[in-house]
Design a protein around this motif. Sequence first.
Motif, PDB file in Angstrom:
ATOM      1  N   HIS A 101      46.127 -90.476   9.995  1.00  0.00           N
ATOM      2  CA  HIS A 101      46.185 -90.402   8.529  1.00  0.00           C
ATOM      3  C   HIS A 101      44.806 -90.111   7.963  1.00  0.00           C
ATOM      4  O   HIS A 101      44.656 -89.290   7.046  1.00  0.00           O
ATOM      5  N   GLY A 102      43.779 -90.779   8.482  1.00  0.00           N
ATOM      6  CA  GLY A 102      42.421 -90.520   8.026  1.00  0.00           C
ATOM      7  C   GLY A 102      41.976 -89.094   8.311  1.00  0.00           C
ATOM      8  O   GLY A 102      41.348 -88.442   7.469  1.00  0.00           O
ATOM      9  N   GLU A 103      42.316 -88.581   9.510  1.00  0.00           N
ATOM     10  CA  GLU A 103      41.958 -87.202   9.848  1.00  0.00           C
ATOM     11  C   GLU A 103      42.674 -86.201   8.945  1.00  0.00           C
ATOM     12  O   GLU A 103      42.093 -85.201   8.523  1.00  0.00           O
ATOM     13  N   LEU A 104      43.942 -86.467   8.640  1.00  0.00           N
ATOM     14  CA  LEU A 104      44.681 -85.583   7.733  1.00  0.00           C
ATOM     15  C   LEU A 104      44.076 -85.590   6.334  1.00  0.00           C
ATOM     16  O   LEU A 104      44.021 -84.550   5.668  1.00  0.00           O
ATOM     17  N   LYS A 105      43.618 -86.749   5.884  1.00  0.00           N
ATOM     18  CA  LYS A 105      42.956 -86.818   4.576  1.00  0.00           C
ATOM     19  C   LYS A 105      41.686 -85.986   4.577  1.00  0.00           C
ATOM     20  O   LYS A 105      41.385 -85.280   3.605  1.00  0.00           O
ATOM     21  N   ASP A 106      40.924 -86.080   5.696  1.00  0.00           N
ATOM     22  CA  ASP A 106      39.686 -85.301   5.782  1.00  0.00           C
ATOM     23  C   ASP A 106      39.984 -83.816   5.772  1.00  0.00           C
ATOM     24  O   ASP A 106      39.289 -83.025   5.106  1.00  0.00           O
ATOM     25  N   VAL A 107      41.005 -83.387   6.499  1.00  0.00           N
ATOM     26  CA  VAL A 107      41.377 -81.973   6.543  1.00  0.00           C
ATOM     27  C   VAL A 107      41.841 -81.507   5.161  1.00  0.00           C
ATOM     28  O   VAL A 107      41.473 -80.432   4.701  1.00  0.00           O
ATOM     29  N   ALA A 108      42.629 -82.337   4.488  1.00  0.00           N
ATOM     30  CA  ALA A 108      43.111 -81.989   3.149  1.00  0.00           C
ATOM     31  C   ALA A 108      41.956 -81.895   2.166  1.00  0.00           C
ATOM     32  O   ALA A 108      41.919 -81.009   1.304  1.00  0.00           O
ATOM     33  N   ALA A 109      40.995 -82.805   2.302  1.00  0.00           N
ATOM     34  CA  ALA A 109      39.845 -82.776   1.399  1.00  0.00           C
ATOM     35  C   ALA A 109      38.994 -81.543   1.675  1.00  0.00           C
ATOM     36  O   ALA A 109      38.470 -80.920   0.744  1.00  0.00           O
ATOM     37  N   ALA A 110      38.856 -81.156   2.952  1.00  0.00           N
ATOM     38  CA  ALA A 110      38.071 -79.970   3.289  1.00  0.00           C
ATOM     39  C   ALA A 110      38.768 -78.697   2.840  1.00  0.00           C
ATOM     40  O   ALA A 110      38.117 -77.733   2.437  1.00  0.00           O
TER      41      ALA A 110
END
Length: 113
Positions: A101-110
Motif C-alpha cells: 500500500h505504501g509503495e502504491l501511494k509512492d507510485v501514485a504520488a510520483a
Amino acid sequence: MLDNLNWWEIGALLLLALLIFGDRLPTVIGDGLRLLRNLRRMATNATGDLSRELGTDIQLEDLHPKAFIRKHLLSEEDEAAIRKPLQGVYDNLRADIKGVHGELKDVAAAADI
C-alpha cells in the motif's frame, strides 16, 4: 433487501401485483404479513426452547455454527490456542499489505506530477 431497487422498479412491482391479484391484493398482503409474524414467533420460540434446554442464553444470531461453537463450546484459552499458530501468518501478511500500500501511494504520488 430492496436496496438495489429504485422507485420506478418498486412502482412497477406494485402495479404488477395489482394487475395479478386485483381487488384481492389487501387480503394477499394481510396473509403475507400474518405468515411473516408466525415465522418470527416460531423462531423466537425455537431459540427460547434451545436456551432452556442448554441452560444458556442463546440469541438467533448465535445459531450460526461458528458463532455457536465459539460462544458455547470453546473457552477463551481454547480459542487463543487455535488462533496462535495463525496469528504470525496474519501479522506477516498484514505487514506485506501495508508495504505494498505504501509503495502504491509512492507510485501514485510520483505519477501525479
